[in-house]
Write a protein that holds these residues in place. Structure first.
Motif: not given
Length: 232
Positions: A39-45, A49-52, A166-169
């Motif tokens: 799914w396309e992440p919202d702002e919180a997700s 992701l940015e933190q990871r 993150e796995q998607i990335c």
């Protein structure tokens, strides 16, 4: 080595069609793959992701592509004899239905949830980002509607969702349906046949190799201790 994975999205009509084909024509493949929501992440997700230090490999489609998808999916559904009802997404938050899938998995209702969510979205034209729709699906399947509808507010599920994103990335999944096995990637409904053939080919036993008397003399544990292909 990670096993084969099927990245599906409850949002995507092509993913819905791939789901139907998997269960209808490739039941053996459907049973051996790991089903991973996309799914396309919202702002919180996105912040998680940015933190990871991960960047989501997806960009929104253009208007021209959107119009093409409407036409193309209509053709495909007509060919398959499927009654399609296009849903209207009002301020969608895709964590709502996809994190609810993780709740369904906890209750042993994963496959049933996917089937019910796809039916609600593509056959009934319902908004699956509406929490009440998700709660209705949970009631239908017999698990906690409050937990399903509120999955996006659950910190533990948010962390689990971030790990999936993150796995998607990591797998470079830029669209759905997307099929992964080891280093092989297959994108799109029209690659399902190739993915199935790929998995079946690797599952088939290797043909017996005739061995001459002269060659047999040198056989033993030390002759080829590599992988089953014998070409190490």
């Amino acid at each position: 080595m990670a096993g084969p994975r099927f990245y599906f999205s409850l949002r995507s009509p092509y993913s819905w069609l791939a789901y139907r084909r998997l269960l209808g024509e490739y039941r053996d493949i459907a049973e051996q793959v790991e089903w991973v929501p996309f799914w396309e992440p919202d702002e919180a997700s996105s912040a998680m992701l940015e933190q990871r230090r991960a960047k989501f490999p997806y960009s929104a489609m253009s208007r021209a592509k959107h119009l093409y998808v409407l036409q193309d999916v209509g053709r495909l559904c007509k060919r398959e004899g499927l009654a399609l009802r296009w849903p209207i997404d009002r301020a969608p938050v895709w964590e709502v239905p996809h994190l609810a899938y993780l709740v369904a998995l906890r209750h042993g209702c994963g496959p049933g949830y996917i089937a019910a969510a796809y039916r609600a979205r593509w056959e009934q034209g319902r908004d699956i980002c509406d929490r009440e729709t998700v709660a209705d699906i949970a009631r239908e399947l017999g698990f906690d509607p409050g937990a399903a509808a509120g999955a996006g507010d659950d910190p533990e599920l948010r962390l689990q969702g971030a790990a999936i994103l993150e796995q998607i990335c990591t797998d470079g999944v830029f669209g759905v349906p997307f099929f992964v096995h080891a280093r092989s990637r297959f994108w799109g409904l029209d690659r399902l046949d190739e993915f199935a053939a790929h998995l079946r080919e690797r599952a088939a036993p290797a043909p017996a190799m005739p061995v001459s008397v002269g060659a047999a003399v040198g056989l033993g544990v030390g002759s080829d201790d590599g992988h089953a292909g014998g070409c190490g």
